[in-house]
Design a protein around this motif. Sequence first.
Motif, PDB file in Angstrom:
ATOM      1  N   UNK A 138       0.888  -1.167  -0.401  1.00  0.00           N
ATOM      2  CA  UNK A 138      -0.191  -0.311  -0.191  1.00  0.00           C
ATOM      3  C   UNK A 138       0.400   1.235   0.247  1.00  0.00           C
ATOM      4  N   UNK A 139       0.451   2.926  -0.389  1.00  0.00           N
ATOM      5  CA  UNK A 139       1.009   3.508   0.207  1.00  0.00           C
ATOM      6  C   UNK A 139       1.460   3.986   1.958  1.00  0.00           C
ATOM      7  N   UNK A 140       2.303   4.555   1.460  1.00  0.00           N
ATOM      8  CA  UNK A 140       2.930   5.660   3.175  1.00  0.00           C
ATOM      9  C   UNK A 140       1.686   6.007   4.199  1.00  0.00           C
ATOM     10  N   UNK A 142      -3.084   3.208   2.577  1.00  0.00           N
ATOM     11  CA  UNK A 142      -4.382   3.834   1.089  1.00  0.00           C
ATOM     12  C   UNK A 142      -3.819   2.513  -0.577  1.00  0.00           C
ATOM     13  N   UNK A 143      -5.102   1.848  -0.290  1.00  0.00           N
ATOM     14  CA  UNK A 143      -4.634   0.550  -1.603  1.00  0.00           C
ATOM     15  C   UNK A 143      -4.534   1.663  -3.047  1.00  0.00           C
ATOM     16  N   UNK A 144      -3.896   1.954  -3.076  1.00  0.00           N
ATOM     17  CA  UNK A 144      -3.361   3.016  -3.964  1.00  0.00           C
ATOM     18  C   UNK A 144      -3.323   2.455  -5.380  1.00  0.00           C
ATOM     19  N   UNK A 201      -8.106  -6.251  -4.189  1.00  0.00           N
ATOM     20  CA  UNK A 201      -7.531  -5.915  -3.251  1.00  0.00           C
ATOM     21  C   UNK A 201      -7.881  -5.597  -2.497  1.00  0.00           C
ATOM     22  N   UNK A 202      -8.922  -4.835  -1.509  1.00  0.00           N
ATOM     23  CA  UNK A 202      -9.375  -5.266  -0.223  1.00  0.00           C
ATOM     24  C   UNK A 202     -10.029  -6.160   0.667  1.00  0.00           C
ATOM     25  N   UNK A 203     -11.129  -7.162  -0.880  1.00  0.00           N
ATOM     26  CA  UNK A 203     -11.257  -8.752  -0.210  1.00  0.00           C
ATOM     27  C   UNK A 203      -9.587  -9.296   0.432  1.00  0.00           C
ATOM     28  N   UNK A 204      -8.883  -9.632  -0.273  1.00  0.00           N
ATOM     29  CA  UNK A 204      -7.819 -10.069   0.035  1.00  0.00           C
ATOM     30  C   UNK A 204      -7.405  -9.961   1.443  1.00  0.00           C
ATOM     31  N   UNK A 205      -6.990  -8.653   1.470  1.00  0.00           N
ATOM     32  CA  UNK A 205      -7.124  -8.124   2.420  1.00  0.00           C
ATOM     33  C   UNK A 205      -7.564  -8.631   3.650  1.00  0.00           C
ATOM     34  N   UNK A 206      -8.607  -8.304   3.329  1.00  0.00           N
ATOM     35  CA  UNK A 206      -9.978  -8.781   4.346  1.00  0.00           C
ATOM     36  C   UNK A 206      -9.533  -9.975   4.782  1.00  0.00           C
ATOM     37  N   UNK A 259     -10.161  -2.583   5.850  1.00  0.00           N
ATOM     38  CA  UNK A 259     -10.111  -1.656   5.223  1.00  0.00           C
ATOM     39  C   UNK A 259     -11.226  -0.746   5.292  1.00  0.00           C
ATOM     40  N   UNK A 260     -11.227   0.579   4.961  1.00  0.00           N
ATOM     41  CA  UNK A 260     -12.751   1.623   4.564  1.00  0.00           C
ATOM     42  C   UNK A 260     -12.064   2.641   4.014  1.00  0.00           C
ATOM     43  N   UNK A 261     -12.366   2.396   3.184  1.00  0.00           N
ATOM     44  CA  UNK A 261     -12.845   3.845   1.957  1.00  0.00           C
ATOM     45  C   UNK A 261     -11.024   3.805   1.371  1.00  0.00           C
ATOM     46  N   UNK A 262     -11.272   2.701   1.530  1.00  0.00           N
ATOM     47  CA  UNK A 262      -9.633   2.056   0.315  1.00  0.00           C
ATOM     48  C   UNK A 262      -8.135   2.386   1.381  1.00  0.00           C
ATOM     49  N   UNK A 263      -8.702   2.837   2.234  1.00  0.00           N
ATOM     50  CA  UNK A 263      -7.553   2.573   3.855  1.00  0.00           C
ATOM     51  C   UNK A 263      -7.101   1.411   4.645  1.00  0.00           C
TER      52      UNK A 263
END
Length: 112
Positions: A64-66, A69-71, A82-87, A93-97
């Motif tokens: 992710x970025x610094x 964020x899921x940039x 990406x969010x699903x894999x992280x979860x 993850x909320x609002x791509x962060x």
Amino acid sequence: MIMSVDENFFTRVYEVVKKIPSGRVTTYGAIARAIGSPRASRMVGWAMNKAFSYHEYVPAHRVVNRNGMLTGKHAFPNANTMQELLEMEGITVVNDKVTNFEEVFWEPKSCW
């Protein structure tokens, strides 16, 4: 076969990314520092965009970025992958962060 500079750089990036533990994330900049190229975080991002064509599995969703964020989500099959894999690994993850970014951040050791 002679490996190009980009291929060698990308391979070093992928070797670091493959070490990120499940349930943890790291940043483009942390990877760049770990491979001895501290000013190359943008090039790490380019490498991550190409990770799906690497001959081994690279858990690109853990980068992710610094700010957490899921940039890089645009490089995945759909906007939610990406969010699903992280979860699935227990990361919120909320609002791509990543919400607990400081807690799940993994600092790679210098490799080179």
